[in-house]
Design a protein around this motif. Structure first.
Motif, PDB file in Angstrom:
ATOM      1  N   GLN A   1      -0.225 -37.716   6.597  1.00  0.00           N
ATOM      2  CA  GLN A   1       1.088 -38.152   6.126  1.00  0.00           C
ATOM      3  C   GLN A   1       1.551 -37.373   4.891  1.00  0.00           C
ATOM      4  OE1 GLN A   1       3.001 -40.771   7.924  1.00  0.00           O
ATOM      5  NE2 GLN A   1       1.453 -39.864   9.269  1.00  0.00           N
ATOM      6  N   GLN A   2       0.902 -36.257   4.596  1.00  0.00           N
ATOM      7  CA  GLN A   2       1.284 -35.429   3.460  1.00  0.00           C
ATOM      8  C   GLN A   2       2.630 -34.764   3.726  1.00  0.00           C
ATOM      9  OE1 GLN A   2      -1.527 -32.331   2.507  1.00  0.00           O
ATOM     10  NE2 GLN A   2      -0.091 -31.229   1.193  1.00  0.00           N
ATOM     11  N   LEU A   3       3.529 -34.829   2.737  1.00  0.00           N
ATOM     12  CA  LEU A   3       4.833 -34.184   2.822  1.00  0.00           C
ATOM     13  C   LEU A   3       4.777 -32.823   2.145  1.00  0.00           C
ATOM     14  CD1 LEU A   3       7.176 -37.189   1.936  1.00  0.00           C
ATOM     15  CD2 LEU A   3       6.794 -36.192   4.197  1.00  0.00           C
ATOM     16  N   PHE A   4       5.522 -31.867   2.695  1.00  0.00           N
ATOM     17  CA  PHE A   4       5.550 -30.535   2.098  1.00  0.00           C
ATOM     18  C   PHE A   4       6.849 -29.838   2.472  1.00  0.00           C
ATOM     19  CE2 PHE A   4       3.587 -30.277   6.268  1.00  0.00           C
ATOM     20  CZ  PHE A   4       4.217 -29.200   6.868  1.00  0.00           C
ATOM     21  N   PRO A   5       7.414 -29.033   1.571  1.00  0.00           N
ATOM     22  CA  PRO A   5       8.591 -28.242   1.928  1.00  0.00           C
ATOM     23  C   PRO A   5       8.186 -27.086   2.831  1.00  0.00           C
ATOM     24  CG  PRO A   5       7.887 -27.712  -0.292  1.00  0.00           C
ATOM     25  CD  PRO A   5       7.012 -28.843   0.171  1.00  0.00           C
ATOM     26  N   VAL A   6       8.942 -26.840   3.883  1.00  0.00           N
ATOM     27  CA  VAL A   6       8.658 -25.716   4.768  1.00  0.00           C
ATOM     28  C   VAL A   6       9.149 -24.442   4.086  1.00  0.00           C
ATOM     29  CG1 VAL A   6       9.105 -24.658   7.014  1.00  0.00           C
ATOM     30  CG2 VAL A   6       8.840 -27.148   6.830  1.00  0.00           C
ATOM     31  N   ILE A   7       8.255 -23.503   3.883  1.00  0.00           N
ATOM     32  CA  ILE A   7       8.623 -22.235   3.256  1.00  0.00           C
ATOM     33  C   ILE A   7       8.994 -21.213   4.331  1.00  0.00           C
ATOM     34  CG2 ILE A   7       7.947 -20.421   1.661  1.00  0.00           C
ATOM     35  CD1 ILE A   7       8.127 -23.266   0.446  1.00  0.00           C
ATOM     36  N   PHE A   8       8.124 -21.023   5.319  1.00  0.00           N
ATOM     37  CA  PHE A   8       8.496 -20.116   6.409  1.00  0.00           C
ATOM     38  C   PHE A   8       7.867 -20.562   7.717  1.00  0.00           C
ATOM     39  CE2 PHE A   8       4.620 -17.909   4.867  1.00  0.00           C
ATOM     40  CZ  PHE A   8       3.957 -17.637   6.056  1.00  0.00           C
ATOM     41  N   TYR A   9       8.511 -20.150   8.795  1.00  0.00           N
ATOM     42  CA  TYR A   9       8.021 -20.402  10.151  1.00  0.00           C
ATOM     43  C   TYR A   9       7.864 -19.063  10.853  1.00  0.00           C
ATOM     44  CZ  TYR A   9       7.565 -22.497  14.814  1.00  0.00           C
ATOM     45  OH  TYR A   9       7.106 -22.887  16.048  1.00  0.00           O
ATOM     46  N   HIS A  10       6.813 -18.962  11.648  1.00  0.00           N
ATOM     47  CA  HIS A  10       6.511 -17.735  12.383  1.00  0.00           C
ATOM     48  C   HIS A  10       6.997 -17.898  13.822  1.00  0.00           C
ATOM     49  CE1 HIS A  10       3.270 -14.397  13.040  1.00  0.00           C
ATOM     50  NE2 HIS A  10       4.344 -14.191  13.795  1.00  0.00           N
ATOM     51  N   PHE A  11       8.075 -17.204  14.176  1.00  0.00           N
ATOM     52  CA  PHE A  11       8.692 -17.366  15.493  1.00  0.00           C
ATOM     53  C   PHE A  11       8.037 -16.442  16.525  1.00  0.00           C
ATOM     54  CE2 PHE A  11      11.819 -19.380  12.845  1.00  0.00           C
ATOM     55  CZ  PHE A  11      12.282 -20.427  13.637  1.00  0.00           C
ATOM     56  N   GLN A  12       6.720 -16.518  16.593  1.00  0.00           N
ATOM     57  CA  GLN A  12       5.989 -15.713  17.554  1.00  0.00           C
ATOM     58  C   GLN A  12       6.399 -16.099  18.981  1.00  0.00           C
ATOM     59  OE1 GLN A  12       3.200 -16.583  19.707  1.00  0.00           O
ATOM     60  NE2 GLN A  12       1.958 -14.744  19.773  1.00  0.00           N
ATOM     61  N   ALA A  13       6.665 -15.091  19.809  1.00  0.00           N
ATOM     62  CA  ALA A  13       6.985 -15.237  21.239  1.00  0.00           C
ATOM     63  C   ALA A  13       8.416 -15.673  21.511  1.00  0.00           C
ATOM     64  CB  ALA A  13       6.019 -16.185  21.934  1.00  0.00           C
ATOM     65  N   LEU A  14       9.254 -15.912  20.494  1.00  0.00           N
ATOM     66  CA  LEU A  14      10.660 -16.195  20.762  1.00  0.00           C
ATOM     67  C   LEU A  14      11.331 -14.900  21.219  1.00  0.00           C
ATOM     68  CD1 LEU A  14      13.130 -18.441  18.959  1.00  0.00           C
ATOM     69  CD2 LEU A  14      13.803 -16.084  19.383  1.00  0.00           C
ATOM     70  N   LYS A  15      12.030 -14.977  22.357  1.00  0.00           N
ATOM     71  CA  LYS A  15      12.640 -13.772  22.919  1.00  0.00           C
ATOM     72  C   LYS A  15      14.005 -14.078  23.505  1.00  0.00           C
ATOM     73  CE  LYS A  15       8.191 -11.785  24.358  1.00  0.00           C
ATOM     74  NZ  LYS A  15       7.398 -11.321  25.525  1.00  0.00           N
ATOM     75  N   TYR A  16      14.882 -13.075  23.469  1.00  0.00           N
ATOM     76  CA  TYR A  16      16.087 -13.164  24.265  1.00  0.00           C
ATOM     77  C   TYR A  16      15.669 -13.213  25.730  1.00  0.00           C
ATOM     78  CZ  TYR A  16      19.200 -11.946  20.380  1.00  0.00           C
ATOM     79  OH  TYR A  16      19.898 -11.947  19.206  1.00  0.00           O
ATOM     80  N   ALA A  17      16.261 -14.134  26.487  1.00  0.00           N
ATOM     81  CA  ALA A  17      15.934 -14.226  27.914  1.00  0.00           C
ATOM     82  C   ALA A  17      17.017 -13.565  28.751  1.00  0.00           C
ATOM     83  CB  ALA A  17      15.780 -15.690  28.329  1.00  0.00           C
ATOM     84  N   GLU A  18      18.256 -14.023  28.567  1.00  0.00           N
ATOM     85  CA  GLU A  18      19.368 -13.468  29.350  1.00  0.00           C
ATOM     86  C   GLU A  18      20.647 -13.766  28.599  1.00  0.00           C
ATOM     87  OE1 GLU A  18      22.673 -13.246  32.028  1.00  0.00           O
ATOM     88  OE2 GLU A  18      21.847 -15.178  31.401  1.00  0.00           O
ATOM     89  N   LYS A  19      21.295 -12.711  28.124  1.00  0.00           N
ATOM     90  CA  LYS A  19      22.506 -12.810  27.316  1.00  0.00           C
ATOM     91  C   LYS A  19      22.258 -13.728  26.123  1.00  0.00           C
ATOM     92  CE  LYS A  19      25.616 -11.534  31.038  1.00  0.00           C
ATOM     93  NZ  LYS A  19      25.740 -10.165  30.517  1.00  0.00           N
ATOM     94  N   ASN A  20      22.883 -14.914  26.058  1.00  0.00           N
ATOM     95  CA  ASN A  20      22.761 -15.769  24.879  1.00  0.00           C
ATOM     96  C   ASN A  20      21.672 -16.823  25.007  1.00  0.00           C
ATOM     97  OD1 ASN A  20      24.793 -14.487  23.466  1.00  0.00           O
ATOM     98  ND2 ASN A  20      26.394 -15.769  24.343  1.00  0.00           N
ATOM     99  N   SER A  21      20.687 -16.583  25.816  1.00  0.00           N
ATOM    100  CA  SER A  21      19.623 -17.551  26.036  1.00  0.00           C
ATOM    101  C   SER A  21      18.303 -17.048  25.465  1.00  0.00           C
ATOM    102  CB  SER A  21      19.467 -17.826  27.537  1.00  0.00           C
ATOM    103  OG  SER A  21      20.689 -18.258  28.092  1.00  0.00           O
ATOM    104  N   PHE A  22      17.425 -17.996  25.140  1.00  0.00           N
ATOM    105  CA  PHE A  22      16.136 -17.661  24.558  1.00  0.00           C
ATOM    106  C   PHE A  22      15.009 -18.369  25.294  1.00  0.00           C
ATOM    107  CE2 PHE A  22      17.154 -15.541  20.599  1.00  0.00           C
ATOM    108  CZ  PHE A  22      18.478 -15.876  20.403  1.00  0.00           C
ATOM    109  N   THR A  23      13.865 -17.717  25.364  1.00  0.00           N
ATOM    110  CA  THR A  23      12.635 -18.424  25.663  1.00  0.00           C
ATOM    111  C   THR A  23      11.922 -18.612  24.342  1.00  0.00           C
ATOM    112  OG1 THR A  23      11.450 -16.355  26.077  1.00  0.00           O
ATOM    113  CG2 THR A  23      12.455 -17.430  27.971  1.00  0.00           C
TER     114      THR A  23
END
Length: 281
Positions: A184-206
């Motif tokens: 239940q520890q709270l913490f501010p999010v400093i950064f997120y690693h968007f590994q594997a996020l990709k454009y799929a088709e035009k304005n879509s993402f996987t």
């Protein structure tokens, strides 16, 4: 166009050692091989007091100075993967992630960089062998081989698809906050690693390449990032209407070979479609 960026061509730091092994590596493997070399070059060329390596798919929600300050004068900062148990991969992929790595221009910091550079020149491939994987598994040795190494403790530094299942998120006072479910520890999010996020088709993402991503993660982590990508795309298109980024001209291939859920997230309304028992390959 980029007044706060200094662009360094490969030719500026490639030396005989790098050029000799370059033909033996794929483009991706050579990028990994060059990681310590470009950091070491930058520190020496520009007289930097410190240099922080960042993966290109990180997004910062808050000032990372708190991560540097946590180290209390250490010469090197490394970030643990903090794997969710179902994704545990320390033995093969490494305990630490080459995503946010800080080096001070000190005898301790330079010693680590010089050793890492020599190790990557000797072996740096996209395959897993005992004690080796790309440029990353070498980090597992640093805490015992060198002094001045700090392992980041701040949970907000290094949230990623392989550990995000351990947290819930909310926005308050203009900041994204995480809560570790176990403590239940709270913490501010400093950064997120968007590994594997990709454009799929035009304005879509996987999204996350097989990792479980919740609606809560999408609302507080993925949507803000996709909005920024959209705005950056608009800005770039003002310079060149011919650029297509990573878009493809065809619908992504979907197969039923694995019974998993695939979610397709769309710009604008961020509508998501659930394809039960389908997996994007």
């Amino acid at each position: 166009m980029l007044p706060k960026a200094t662009i360094i061509p490969l030719s500026d730091f490639e030396d005989e050692q790098l050029l000799a092994i370059k033909p033996t590596r794929t483009a991706g493997e050579y990028c990994w091989t060059c990681t310590p070399s470009i950091i070491l070059y930058s520190i020496r060329k520009f007289g930097l007091s410190n240099c922080t390596y960042l993966d290109a798919d990180l997004f910062f929600y808050a000032d990372p100075i708190v991560l540097i300050e946590e180290a209390k004068g250490a010469s090197v900062i490394i970030t643990p993967h903090r794997y969710t148990p179902m994704y545990e991969d320390s033995e093969s992929g490494g305990t630490y992630c080459v995503q946010f790595v800080y080096f001070k221009n000190s005898s301790e910091g330079i010693a680590v960089l010089e050793w890492w550079r020599a190790a990557c020149i000797e072996w740096c491939y996209n395959r897993r062998e005992p004690g080796r994987f790309g440029d990353q598994k070498y980090l597992d040795l640093w805490t015992t081989m060198f002094t001045g190494i700090h392992v980041l403790e701040h949970l907000g530094g290094g949230v990623a698809p392989w550990n995000v299942q351990q947290y819930d998120f909310e926005r308050k006072i203009g900041q994204i906050w995480g809560k570790e479910l176990a403590s239940q520890q709270l913490f501010p999010v400093i950064f997120y690693h968007f590994q594997a996020l990709k454009y799929a088709e035009k304005n879509s993402f996987t999204l996350a390449g097989g990792y479980a991503i919740s609606d809560n993660d999408i609302e507080f982590l993925y949507k803000p990032y996709i909005r920024v990508l959209r705005d950056a795309g608009r800005e770039i298109r003002l310079l060149s209407h011919s650029l297509k980024f990573h878009e493809t001209d065809r619908i992504p291939r979907i197969t039923t070979s694995l019974r998993r859920m695939f979610k397709l997230y769309v710009f604008g309304k961020f509508q998501h479609y659930y394809h039960q028992s389908y997996f994007l390959r």
